[in-house]
Each structure stands twice: as C-alpha cells, then as structure tokens.
Design a protein around this motif. Structure first.
Motif, PDB file in Angstrom:
ATOM      1  N   GLN A 168      -4.682   0.427   5.757  1.00 64.08           N
ATOM      2  CA  GLN A 168      -4.535  -0.284   4.490  1.00 64.08           C
ATOM      3  C   GLN A 168      -3.120  -0.179   3.928  1.00 64.08           C
ATOM      4  N   LEU A 169      -2.419   0.887   4.258  1.00 61.11           N
ATOM      5  CA  LEU A 169      -1.060   1.049   3.759  1.00 61.11           C
ATOM      6  C   LEU A 169      -0.052   0.214   4.541  1.00 61.11           C
ATOM      7  N   ARG A 170      -0.497  -0.444   5.609  1.00 59.49           N
ATOM      8  CA  ARG A 170       0.399  -1.281   6.403  1.00 59.49           C
ATOM      9  C   ARG A 170       0.234  -2.757   6.088  1.00 59.49           C
ATOM     10  N   LEU A 171      -0.658  -3.085   5.146  1.00 60.29           N
ATOM     11  CA  LEU A 171      -0.864  -4.482   4.798  1.00 60.29           C
ATOM     12  C   LEU A 171       0.264  -5.025   3.933  1.00 60.29           C
ATOM     13  N   LEU A 172       0.913  -4.149   3.167  1.00 64.66           N
ATOM     14  CA  LEU A 172       2.029  -4.539   2.314  1.00 64.66           C
ATOM     15  C   LEU A 172       3.174  -3.550   2.514  1.00 64.66           C
ATOM     16  N   GLY A 173       4.365  -3.964   2.096  1.00 67.64           N
ATOM     17  CA  GLY A 173       5.518  -3.075   2.178  1.00 67.64           C
ATOM     18  C   GLY A 173       5.495  -2.032   1.071  1.00 67.64           C
ATOM     19  N   PHE A 174       6.279  -0.968   1.238  1.00 63.28           N
ATOM     20  CA  PHE A 174       6.392   0.074   0.228  1.00 63.28           C
ATOM     21  C   PHE A 174       7.294  -0.414  -0.911  1.00 63.28           C
ATOM     22  N   PRO A 175       6.925  -0.136  -2.178  1.00 70.34           N
ATOM     23  CA  PRO A 175       5.771   0.623  -2.685  1.00 70.34           C
ATOM     24  C   PRO A 175       4.590  -0.264  -3.089  1.00 70.34           C
ATOM     25  N   ALA A 176       4.639  -1.555  -2.732  1.00 70.27           N
ATOM     26  CA  ALA A 176       3.535  -2.438  -3.093  1.00 70.27           C
ATOM     27  C   ALA A 176       2.223  -1.971  -2.473  1.00 70.27           C
ATOM     28  N   ASN A 177       2.313  -1.323  -1.293  1.00 73.88           N
ATOM     29  CA  ASN A 177       1.080  -0.843  -0.657  1.00 73.88           C
ATOM     30  C   ASN A 177       0.371   0.198  -1.523  1.00 73.88           C
ATOM     31  N   TRP A 178       1.155   1.088  -2.147  1.00 73.50           N
ATOM     32  CA  TRP A 178       0.543   2.101  -3.004  1.00 73.50           C
ATOM     33  C   TRP A 178       0.097   1.509  -4.329  1.00 73.50           C
ATOM     34  N   LEU A 179       0.822   0.534  -4.848  1.00 74.43           N
ATOM     35  CA  LEU A 179       0.375  -0.159  -6.052  1.00 74.43           C
ATOM     36  C   LEU A 179      -0.966  -0.850  -5.801  1.00 74.43           C
ATOM     37  N   ALA A 180      -1.125  -1.427  -4.608  1.00 75.30           N
ATOM     38  CA  ALA A 180      -2.383  -2.087  -4.270  1.00 75.30           C
ATOM     39  C   ALA A 180      -3.525  -1.088  -4.235  1.00 75.30           C
ATOM     40  N   THR A 181      -3.280   0.088  -3.659  1.00 76.07           N
ATOM     41  CA  THR A 181      -4.325   1.114  -3.609  1.00 76.07           C
ATOM     42  C   THR A 181      -4.728   1.544  -5.012  1.00 76.07           C
TER      43      THR A 181
END
Length: 261
Positions: free
Chosen positions: A45-58
């Motif tokens: 799931q952390l590879r679906l978006l770039g950092f830090p958007a991946n953590w914002l999505a979570t």
C-alpha cells in the motif's frame, strides 16, 4: 486447475494453509513486520503513491475508518467521509489476498489512496488555519513528489546502461518503438512476432512505449496477420523470413517493421 473449482473446495482441502496464505498477503499489503525474513519486507500500500503522499493516504484511510466506527456507535453523528471508496478498499484487498499479492494487482486502489491523501492534507490545513502555512505545506508536498511521477515513463524510454543497476530498455527495443511511434497514430495497433526466448523482443512487447498498442498474435499466416486489425508488424529475423504481408518500413537489428496491407 480447471475454472470450475469452487473457493469452498480450495478452503476445504487445507483450511490452515488457506488462511496462512490470505493472512500473509494481507500483511504484505498493509506492511509486514519483523516476522518477514526477507531483506526489506513488504508494504504494497505504501508503493501506490510517492512519499509522503503514501503516508497521508494511510492516515486518511484510518480517519475514514474511525469516522465509520463513530457513526455506527452514534447514528446522529455529523461526521462525513466517502463511504463507497472505503468499502471498495475493504472488499477489494481481501478478495485479491485470496490468490497471491503483487503490487500491480492493487493498482486500481491508487486513485482512492490519492483521494485519501488529499483528504488528510485538507484536514491538516483546516486545523492550521493560516493560509500561508497551508500554501507552504502544498509547496513542500509538491517538492517531495517532484520527479517521482515520471519514474514509470523513464523506465520505458531510457536506454539500458551495461553494468548499471538503473533500469532501462535495450537500444534495439527503443529504436523499434521510436520508429513505430513516428509512423502510427495512437489508435493504431501493432503485431510483434518474436521467438519465446527473445528477451529484447519481450521487453518491446510488454514494457516499451508502444506496449499498449500491441495486439495478441493470431498466427503467422498472411490471412491471420491481416485479419488481426493491426496496421504494423514487427518481425524478428530469428523466426525466419517475414511473410509477404505489406511494405517494409524499416529494419533495426534483427527486427523488421512492415506496413500491413
């Protein structure tokens, strides 16, 4: 196995093994921990978006889930969240985990994760209130994401460098792809006929800038090639002489490009 094997039959054969597979795939999606003996573990799931958007999505997805729980406990609650995207994630991930987990299988969730990241950023900006800080957060996010959006495109248009770990495509593949792009329209379709062990040709058919235009082969007879709906044929000399199906447009390495009649 045949397609008429029911899921219940698979579970009944070995329930423990079935659950071990499903739970392992779920952990691989969310993020495996110290029990993962591979070097880096997995967190698809952390590879679906770039950092830090991946953590914002979570964070956004967890907030949606928390709001759902609050509404279930307090029906008159006024908190809001997008119910359909959240339910889609909660249904899609376990369904895919039944088989085996690869990052590309979860690509349909990328748009929902992007929505969740935007929701989380908007919520953070609302808490801050200061417009200048909000603008600064937006610029910071843009700066951190800059460059990552073209990683996939670069992979299929960059020549491979011998001895380098940086991914790329063989020069021959790039040459054929550039030629095809020059003489075709986006709606045109291409046939690529290569031997099974041709790694360069496989890269051209599956990972190049024209891979989305490639149609499945229907045979090597003139009639079959012409009935495929393709306008171009890329033929490998390793298969022998190309059938006389049209006009030779160009030749790069062992590959010849033919305009189909």
């Amino acid at each position: 196995a045949s397609n008429d094997v029911a899921l219940a039959e698979v579970i009944a054969q070995d329930p423990g093994r079935f659950w071990e597979n499903v739970s392992g795939n779920l952990r691989a999606f969310v993020g495996s921990g110290a029990e993962d003996t591979s070097e880096f573990g997995r967190a698809i799931q952390l590879r679906l978006l770039g950092f830090p958007a991946n953590w914002l999505a979570t964070i956004g997805l967890l907030a949606w889930l928390w709001n759902l729980i609050r509404i279930m406990q307090t029906p008159q609650s006024t908190v809001s969240y997008p119910l359909v995207p959240l339910l889609w994630v909660l249904l899609y991930v376990p369904a895919i985990a039944i088989g085996f987990a690869l990052p590309r299988f979860f690509l349909p969730l990328a748009a929902i994760y992007a929505l969740a990241a935007a929701w989380a950023l908007r919520w953070a900006c609302q808490q801050i209130g200061d417009v200048r800080v909000q603008f600064g957060l937006g610029l910071l996010l843009l700066a951190l994401l800059w460059g990552g959006f073209n990683t996939g495109a670069t992979y299929v248009v960059r020549p491979v460098i011998v001895g380098s770990d940086i991914p790329g495509q063989p020069e021959t593949s790039l040459g054929v792809a550039r030629l095809v792009l020059t003489i075709t329209q986006p709606t045109d379709r291409v046939l690529i006929r290569i031997p099974p062990d041709d790694e360069t040709g496989l890269a051209l058919a599956k990972y190049s800038a024209i891979s989305q235009r490639v149609v499945a082969p229907v045979g090597d007879t003139v009639e079959a090639l012409q009935a495929s709906g393709a306008t171009l044929l890329v033929w490998s000399d390793q298969l022998g002489p190309a059938p006389e199906v049209g006009r030779l447009v160009g030749k790069i390495g062992v590959y010849s490009v033919w305009q189909l009649k």
